[in-house]
Design an enzyme around this catalytic site. Structure first.
Site, PDB file in Angstrom:
ATOM      1  N   ALA A 130       0.814  -1.052   0.049  1.00  0.00           N
ATOM      2  CA  ALA A 130       0.176   0.072  -0.223  1.00  0.00           C
ATOM      3  C   ALA A 130       0.892   1.101  -0.143  1.00  0.00           C
ATOM      4  O   ALA A 130       1.582   1.337   0.987  1.00  0.00           O
ATOM      5  CB  ALA A 130      -0.917   0.035   1.279  1.00  0.00           C
ATOM      6  N   SER A 131       0.924   1.862  -0.911  1.00  0.00           N
ATOM      7  CA  SER A 131       1.784   3.159  -1.074  1.00  0.00           C
ATOM      8  C   SER A 131       1.605   4.194   0.145  1.00  0.00           C
ATOM      9  O   SER A 131       0.596   4.235   0.650  1.00  0.00           O
ATOM     10  CB  SER A 131       1.622   3.910  -2.521  1.00  0.00           C
ATOM     11  OG  SER A 131       1.589   2.857  -3.468  1.00  0.00           O
TER      12      SER A 131
END
Ligand SMILES: C[S@@+](CC[C@H](N)C(=O)[O-])C[C@H]1O[C@@H](n2cnc3c(N)ncnc32)[C@H](O)[C@@H]1O
Length: 331
Positions: free
Chosen positions: A41-42
């Protein structure tokens, strides 16, 4: 360190809400234990930067490449509408998890399992293609499947440089062009990964080499964001790795290795305290240090431009990097 929601719910929530990237899969889920992050998840700040660059308008039709957790897809859908959002993930397991997480959260989106570098023709044309995995070569289907005037936003980088955010405007003639901005190091789309490999495997004692000296310190060509961006654009397929003596980053003695896994060429660049004279060894058909130093010299000669002065044009025949003006092709 792995964190399980059931075992540590408070810590898990804290990590979810932190402005940090979170690894959610290693080694394409193959259990090999090598430890390469293959999905994350950035970092929320980066997610916001990319959404901002995409200039989403309500009603835009959007393709997101790299569903991962599904978080960004839900953000996109909030802006443009669920019916207008398609997200594609290459990994079966991740796609299935994202699909069910999005349904549970109230976002029953169109999560496609497939190779996003081919786009997703059934829902084309799109107004925006937003990739959350980086590319070296811009996949042409993204241009073909975007309506004229639409945008393609993706992290773009080279084997040498982790990447910058690229924002292309799609023209009506089958081409697209735009500039780089932002510092966005992302994992690569699967089929554009450069091969991993340890220095010991690539730099063998039996290899012959030519030896020279240089007064160039890696501080700028390797360490400066814009210099290394320009070098990476001009010198294809060259990776760099820094190895400290005795594995101690406190020491001022280290070796920078330049490697081209394709041709087996390598160069070593030995840095130590004392006179500014560093030994360089080069092996193989490509003289990688010479390629690096001439690209670095070029960057200095053109006035050390920031990476934001560079842009990229994509045509059916390929891509080229330009400086300041699309007519001024430099790589
Ligand atoms: C940085 S993560 C994406 C984060 C995601 N957007 C989110 O909100 O959680 C990159 C994802 O791209 C996926 N990916 C890599 N190559 C791909 C490809 N060719 N097509 C589609 N997805 C790909 C990876 O499996 C990984 O899940």
């Amino acid at each position: 360190m792995p964190l399980h929601r059931a075992a540590s719910p408070d810590e898990w929530l804290e990590v979810c809400y932190a402005d940090e990237p979170i690894a959610v899969q290693l080694d394409d889920g193959d259990g090999s234990g090598r430890g390469y992050v293959s999905s994350s998840a950035s970092m929320p700040t980066t997610v916001a930067l990319m959404l901002d660059a995409a200039e989403l308008e309500p009603g835009n039709r959007v393709l997101e490449v790299g569903t991962g957790t599904g978080f960004n897809a839900a953000l996109i859908a909030t802006r443009v509408g669920m019916d207008n959002t398609t997200t594609i993930e290459i990994d079966d397991d991740l796609a299935a998890k994202a699909r069910s997480a999005l349904v549970d959260a109230g976002w029953p989106l169109d999560v496609v399992t497939g190779d996003g570098t081919k786009g997703y023709p059934p829902n084309a044309p799109y107004d925006r293609v937003l990739s959350t995995a980086a590319v070296h070569e811009l996949p042409y289907p993204w241009i073909e499947q975007t309506a004229p005037g639409g945008r393609v936003v993706t992290p773009w980088g080279s084997a040498f440089h982790s990447g910058a955010l690229l924002r292309l405007r799609v023209n009506g003639d089958g081409t697209a062009s735009g500039r780089f901005n932002g510092d966005t190091g992302f994992m690569w789309v699967r089929d554009q990964r450069t091969p991993h490999g340890a220095v010991e495997d690539r730099v063998r004692p039996e290899h012959d080499y030519a030896e020279t000296v240089t007064d160039i310190h890696p501080y700028e060509p390797v360490g400066d964001f814009s210099a290394s961006f320009a070098i990476g654009a001009r010198v294809p397929g060259m990776k760099s790795t820094l190895v400290y003596d005795d594995d101690d980053p406190g020491t001022q003695r280290y070796t920078v290795y330049l490697m081209d896994p394709g041709s087996g060429s390598w160069a070593s660049w030995r840095i130590q305290t004392g006179p500014r004279e560093y030994a360089v060894r080069q092996h193989g058909p490509r003289l990688l240090f010479d390629e690096l130093s001439s690209a670095y010299q070029w960057w200095q000669d053109v006035g050390e431009p920031e990476h934001t002065r560079f842009g990229l044009t994509v045509t059916p025949g390929g891509q080229h990097v330009w400086l300041d003006d699309p007519a001024n092709v430099v790589a």
